[in-house]
Design a protein around this motif. Structure first.
Motif, PDB file in Angstrom:
ATOM      1  N   VAL A 261       0.807  -1.224   0.000  1.00  0.00           N
ATOM      2  CA  VAL A 261       0.000   0.000   0.000  1.00  0.00           C
ATOM      3  C   VAL A 261       0.838   1.270   0.000  1.00  0.00           C
ATOM      4  N   SER A 262       2.141   1.163   0.137  1.00  0.00           N
ATOM      5  CA  SER A 262       2.982   2.352  -0.016  1.00  0.00           C
ATOM      6  C   SER A 262       3.249   2.659  -1.484  1.00  0.00           C
ATOM      7  N   GLY A 263       2.758   1.793  -2.380  1.00  0.00           N
ATOM      8  CA  GLY A 263       2.890   2.040  -3.814  1.00  0.00           C
ATOM      9  C   GLY A 263       3.911   1.191  -4.513  1.00  0.00           C
ATOM     10  N   GLY A 264       4.586   0.305  -3.781  1.00  0.00           N
ATOM     11  CA  GLY A 264       5.549  -0.588  -4.401  1.00  0.00           C
ATOM     12  C   GLY A 264       4.865  -1.769  -5.075  1.00  0.00           C
ATOM     13  N   LEU A 265       5.507  -2.288  -6.086  1.00  0.00           N
ATOM     14  CA  LEU A 265       5.002  -3.464  -6.802  1.00  0.00           C
ATOM     15  C   LEU A 265       6.200  -4.233  -7.342  1.00  0.00           C
ATOM     16  N   LEU A 266       6.234  -5.532  -7.057  1.00  0.00           N
ATOM     17  CA  LEU A 266       7.323  -6.354  -7.583  1.00  0.00           C
ATOM     18  C   LEU A 266       6.756  -7.468  -8.429  1.00  0.00           C
ATOM     19  N   GLY A 267       7.543  -7.910  -9.386  1.00  0.00           N
ATOM     20  CA  GLY A 267       7.187  -9.050 -10.222  1.00  0.00           C
ATOM     21  C   GLY A 267       8.407  -9.901 -10.457  1.00  0.00           C
ATOM     22  N   THR A 268       8.190 -11.191 -10.625  1.00  0.00           N
ATOM     23  CA  THR A 268       9.296 -12.127 -10.791  1.00  0.00           C
ATOM     24  C   THR A 268       9.035 -13.034 -11.978  1.00  0.00           C
ATOM     25  N   LEU A 269       9.961 -13.088 -12.912  1.00  0.00           N
ATOM     26  CA  LEU A 269       9.901 -14.041 -14.002  1.00  0.00           C
ATOM     27  C   LEU A 269      10.940 -15.115 -13.722  1.00  0.00           C
ATOM     28  N   PRO A 270      10.493 -16.309 -13.310  1.00  0.00           N
ATOM     29  CA  PRO A 270      11.441 -17.348 -12.883  1.00  0.00           C
ATOM     30  C   PRO A 270      12.520 -17.632 -13.928  1.00  0.00           C
ATOM     31  N   GLY A 271      13.744 -17.684 -13.461  1.00  0.00           N
ATOM     32  CA  GLY A 271      14.870 -17.973 -14.324  1.00  0.00           C
ATOM     33  C   GLY A 271      15.359 -16.807 -15.148  1.00  0.00           C
ATOM     34  N   GLU A 272      14.688 -15.654 -15.046  1.00  0.00           N
ATOM     35  CA  GLU A 272      15.034 -14.529 -15.905  1.00  0.00           C
ATOM     36  C   GLU A 272      15.361 -13.241 -15.145  1.00  0.00           C
ATOM     37  N   LEU A 273      14.386 -12.692 -14.427  1.00  0.00           N
ATOM     38  CA  LEU A 273      14.618 -11.369 -13.853  1.00  0.00           C
ATOM     39  C   LEU A 273      13.587 -11.027 -12.794  1.00  0.00           C
ATOM     40  N   GLY A 274      13.887  -9.952 -12.066  1.00  0.00           N
ATOM     41  CA  GLY A 274      12.964  -9.341 -11.131  1.00  0.00           C
ATOM     42  C   GLY A 274      12.658  -7.924 -11.561  1.00  0.00           C
ATOM     43  N   LEU A 275      11.419  -7.507 -11.379  1.00  0.00           N
ATOM     44  CA  LEU A 275      10.967  -6.164 -11.749  1.00  0.00           C
ATOM     45  C   LEU A 275      10.412  -5.475 -10.514  1.00  0.00           C
TER      46      LEU A 275
END
Length: 415
Positions: A261-275
């Motif tokens: 809720v502070s506005g952060g968002l993460l995403g993970t593509l296994p074997g490739e990268l983090g966003l």
């Protein structure tokens, strides 16, 4: 050659910058959301390359994003059997702060809602642990994931504890069903301290990439988590990480993700990268409005949807050969964002000793939109560095050969 990836990230931020929908979370103190127009993005590959754009140095508290990582820590410490006895693995279909338990089990539905996260927090270091010891283990673990020492923002913590009635009610509910054994007030303090750990989008992208890399921190090279704990954490991010918007998220974006809720968002593509992204204004589900828009563009343009059938080239550069004053760079496979990043990273470090660089794409099976754009921009920058540039493309896989400045690449035949 300077890699064009940060410029691409800046371009994506510019595309969403004027979106002013959503509201800053009312329960957050003003010292956490310093400016609702803050906007940042970061990418970290499993090879340890980090790219940023926007307000990447701005700090904010992890809030609910911490749930995914502490769940992985609990799995690592206790194993799946103990953790599954405490919290379920099904999407709740309810808001993140709902006072609800599974009808048959009287256990929280999953670790991504507050009830599940408070229960998981209490597993760390055992039920007899003090709040101080438990939180220190969590803080140190999160620091290992980020590759630097993180701290709890005490001012934000104190402010949030003044308005913690909802979480306190959840903790009392958990205690009444024997899910937690600590005093409910102490349980809430422990959980809120976890949420008040302060990070940047750079930290978040690196932490996410650690999950993508099977628990190996890609910058430090340290083994922080077991692959099984990463896999289960990513599975929960995929099914419940975006709360009651998780189904739509996985069908449209297709990247295991977690919001705060502070506005952060993460995403993970296994074997490739983090966003990771930062933008404080939230939609009704509690997810960053501009963050969601950025991830939608990433998924479509980078070809990052987890269910995509096209293989991503692990070794995009097949070889680099020099003959006389001409160097041929051979690409192979499907050139998505990750493959293009690896190719550009290799070319930016390569010491070319020639007059002409020929890009051979005869073994490329196809280009995603961003893969093509990034490769072309890399070629243009090599040309601006003083090299003649040409493309060998007998199957016409490359498509549009126009560079960003309006000039065109030369096409050459075999030999």
């Amino acid at each position: 050659m300077k890699t064009p990836i940060p410029d691409y990230l800046e371009h994506v931020l510019d595309e969403v910058r004027d979106i002013d929908e959503g509201e800053v979370e009312e329960g957050l103190p003003h010292i956490d959301v310093k400016d609702p127009t803050e906007l940042a993005a970061a990418v970290c590959t499993v090879t340890g390359n980090v790219y940023t754009a926007g307000d990447a140095e701005v700090t904010f508290t992890m809030q609910s994003i911490s749930k995914a990582f502490v769940y992985a820590l609990a799995l690592q410490e206790l194993g799946r059997k103990k953790v599954f006895e405490t919290v379920g693995t099904e999407a709740s279909g309810e808001p993140f702060n709902e006072l609800s338990l599974g009808r048959e089990t009287n256990r929280p539905m999953n670790p991504m809602i507050n009830a599940g996260a408070i229960a998981v927090n209490q597993l760390i270091n055992g039920e007899d642990s003090s709040v101080e010891d438990r939180v220190e283990i969590i803080r140190a673990f999160l620091s290992e994931l980020a590759g630097r020492e993180l701290k709890v923002n005490e001012d934000i913590l104190d402010s949030e504890l003044e308005d913690s009635d909802r979480n306190l009610a959840i903790a009392h509910m958990l205690a009444s069903h024997g899910v937690i054994h600590d005093d409910p007030r102490q349980a809430v303090i422990s959980y809120q301290r976890q949420c008040s750990v302060e990070i940047t989008v750079i930290d978040l992208a690196v932490m996410s990439a650690t999950l993508a890399n099977g628990g190996v921190q890609p910058v430090t090279g340290k083994k922080v988590l077991d692959a099984d704990a990463c896999r289960l954490a990513l599975a929960m991010m995929g099914t419940a990480g975006m709360y009651d918007g998780s189904g739509r998220w996985m069908s449209t974006v297709g990247i295991p993700a977690k919001s705060g809720v502070s506005g952060g968002l993460l995403g993970t593509l296994p074997g490739e990268l983090g966003l990771a992204t930062l933008s404080p204004r939230l939609n009704p589900q509690g997810n960053s409005v501009r963050g969601v828009a950025i991830f939608e563009r990433f998924s479509e343009e980078m070809g990052l949807h987890l269910m995509a059938s096209d293989p991503i080239g692990t070794h995009a550069v097949r070889g680099i050969e020099t003959e006389g004053e001409e160097t041929t760079v051979q690409l192979q496979g499907s050139i998505h964002f990750a493959a293009a990043e690896r190719a550009l990273d290799k070319l930016s470090d390569y010491d070319f000793d020639c007059e002409c660089i020929v890009l051979d794409v005869s073994r490329v099976s196809g280009f995603e939109k961003v893969g093509r754009v990034l490769v072309k921009e890399g070629l243009r920058r090599l040309r601006d560095d003083g090299f003649e540039i040409a493309i060998y493309d007998p199957k016409e896989k490359f498509g549009d050969l126009e560079f960003s400045d309006g000039t065109r690449a030369e096409v050459v035949g075999e030999g």
